[in-house]
Design a protein around this motif. Structure first.
Motif, PDB file in Angstrom:
ATOM      1  N   LYS A  97       0.837  -1.894  -0.055  1.00  0.00           N
ATOM      2  CA  LYS A  97      -0.106  -0.195  -0.021  1.00  0.00           C
ATOM      3  C   LYS A  97       0.833   1.712   0.033  1.00  0.00           C
ATOM      4  N   VAL A  98       0.804   2.259  -0.483  1.00  0.00           N
ATOM      5  CA  VAL A  98       1.384   3.006  -0.773  1.00  0.00           C
ATOM      6  C   VAL A  98       0.804   4.069   0.103  1.00  0.00           C
ATOM      7  N   GLY A 102      -5.322   7.223   4.606  1.00  0.00           N
ATOM      8  CA  GLY A 102      -5.304   8.539   4.799  1.00  0.00           C
ATOM      9  C   GLY A 102      -4.166   9.148   4.806  1.00  0.00           C
ATOM     10  N   HIS A 103      -3.422   8.683   4.562  1.00  0.00           N
ATOM     11  CA  HIS A 103      -1.701   9.735   4.938  1.00  0.00           C
ATOM     12  C   HIS A 103      -0.704   8.367   3.813  1.00  0.00           C
ATOM     13  N   TRP A 140       8.810  11.361   4.268  1.00  0.00           N
ATOM     14  CA  TRP A 140       8.903  12.780   3.490  1.00  0.00           C
ATOM     15  C   TRP A 140       7.728  13.789   3.598  1.00  0.00           C
ATOM     16  N   ASP A 141       6.689  12.893   4.416  1.00  0.00           N
ATOM     17  CA  ASP A 141       5.650  13.638   4.980  1.00  0.00           C
ATOM     18  C   ASP A 141       5.434  13.672   6.179  1.00  0.00           C
ATOM     19  N   TRP A 142       5.993  15.126   6.561  1.00  0.00           N
ATOM     20  CA  TRP A 142       6.056  16.225   7.728  1.00  0.00           C
ATOM     21  C   TRP A 142       5.019  16.163   8.148  1.00  0.00           C
ATOM     22  N   VAL A 143       5.509  16.152   9.846  1.00  0.00           N
ATOM     23  CA  VAL A 143       3.961  16.613  10.719  1.00  0.00           C
ATOM     24  C   VAL A 143       4.802  17.739  11.745  1.00  0.00           C
ATOM     25  N   ASP A 144       5.696  17.001  11.976  1.00  0.00           N
ATOM     26  CA  ASP A 144       7.344  18.201  12.650  1.00  0.00           C
ATOM     27  C   ASP A 144       8.327  17.378  12.170  1.00  0.00           C
TER      28      ASP A 144
END
Length: 306
Positions: A97-98, A102-103, A140-144
């Motif tokens: 799964k990519v 939802g993220h 690289w789906d950054w939150v912090d």
């Protein structure tokens, strides 16, 4: 009987080892580079795979011919998130799964979602917080970004084995949030300053070319490849992607553009990965070609000892 875990060498590959430690399962693991996938599985398939309760394969793209052989066994389970690996979902024992919930997801998160159903001790806020840090680093789906990237640097601070040992121990504690130690805070602060200098140095060495109708910036580098690729892509919006050549390992491709697919470019060279982060291998033949091109008159000695 015991389990076998075969996984990658980056943070998303190391973290499944930590999860296995936390389950208390009797297991062994192989942590391999992408260019070792074929050899590893060719050797594995020469052995009795039924000697293991489970064979977990995480964060690795497996060739289709290997799948055709693995499907003969009932103890294999694959967890991966690379877009170029989606074909594996035709096999019932593979979950690629990519995205999840939802993220953008990662191998560690998919493996954790499987394990936590059987091992309730993994269902803690601290472990979930760590899994989220791994996910941010790998996608690289950054939150912090600042904090997550500092955690992502820790395997290089401690070395892989000591990092696994340290994080395994830390995740057993009754805490809600993953935190850095005082030493780690000081070290990563110094490392951030060093990395910034490194990025500036490599920016000066960047060369631009047209390759297969792609505008490509090329640089030779061994360190901070993800950060370097994204930095150079952002600094050079005229380029489609950045190719980072590590002669000892592989070529990494990065882009910050939404209209360019690094994995399409990597596929030309038998590589793969994600839209904005992909790679292709450097084989022994590739390295030999470089030696022969540079030194011209080259003859290999016979009976060499490694």
């Amino acid at each position: 009987m015991k389990d076998l875990l075969i996984t990658h060498t980056d943070l998303d590959g190391i973290s499944p080892i930590i999860l296995m430690n936390l389950t208390g399962i009797n297991y062994e693991y192989k942590s391999i580079e992408i260019y070792d996938v074929d050899t590893t599985f060719e050797d594995l398939l020469k052995t009795d795979l039924n000697a293991y309760n489970n064979i977990f394969i995480v964060d690795l793209t497996i060739p289709k011919d290997i799948y055709e052989q693995l499907k003969e066994y009932n103890n294999v389970k694959v967890f991966d998130h690379h877009e170029t690996h989606l074909y594996a979902n035709e096999y019932p024992f593979a979950e690629v799964k990519v995205k999840e919930f939802g993220h953008l997801t990662c191998g560690t998160e998919l493996f954790y979602n499987y394990l936590v159903k059987q091992y309730k001790n993994l269902d803690t806020k601290l472990i979930r917080d760590y899994i989220e840090i791994v996910r941010q680093n790998d996608t690289w789906d950054w939150v912090d970004r600042d904090f997550a990237s500092k955690v992502g640097a820790l395997p290089f601070v401690y070395g892989k084995k000591d990092f696994i040992k340290s994080i395994t121990k830390r995740l057993k504690k009754d805490k809600d949030k993953f935190e850095l130690t005082a030493f780690e805070k000081r070290y990563t602060k110094l490392q951030s300053a060093e990395m910034e200098r490194y990025l500036k140095l490599k920016e000066k060495e960047l060369k631009k070319y047209v390759i297969n109708n792609y505008k490509v910036g090329i640089v030779f580098a061994e360190n901070h490849k993800s950060e370097l690729g994204n930095y150079l892509s952002a600094q050079n919006p005229d380029l489609d992607l950045i190719a980072i050549i590590n002669n000892c390992e592989k070529i990494s491709y990065r882009t910050t553009r939404d209209d360019v697919r690094c994995n399409d470019f990597a596929a030309i060279y038998n590589g793969g990965g994600h839209q904005k982060a992909s790679g292709s291998g450097m084989s022994e033949d590739d390295r030999l070609a470089i030696i022969k091109y540079y030194f011209k008159d080259v003859k290999e000695l016979e009976n060499q000892e490694n």
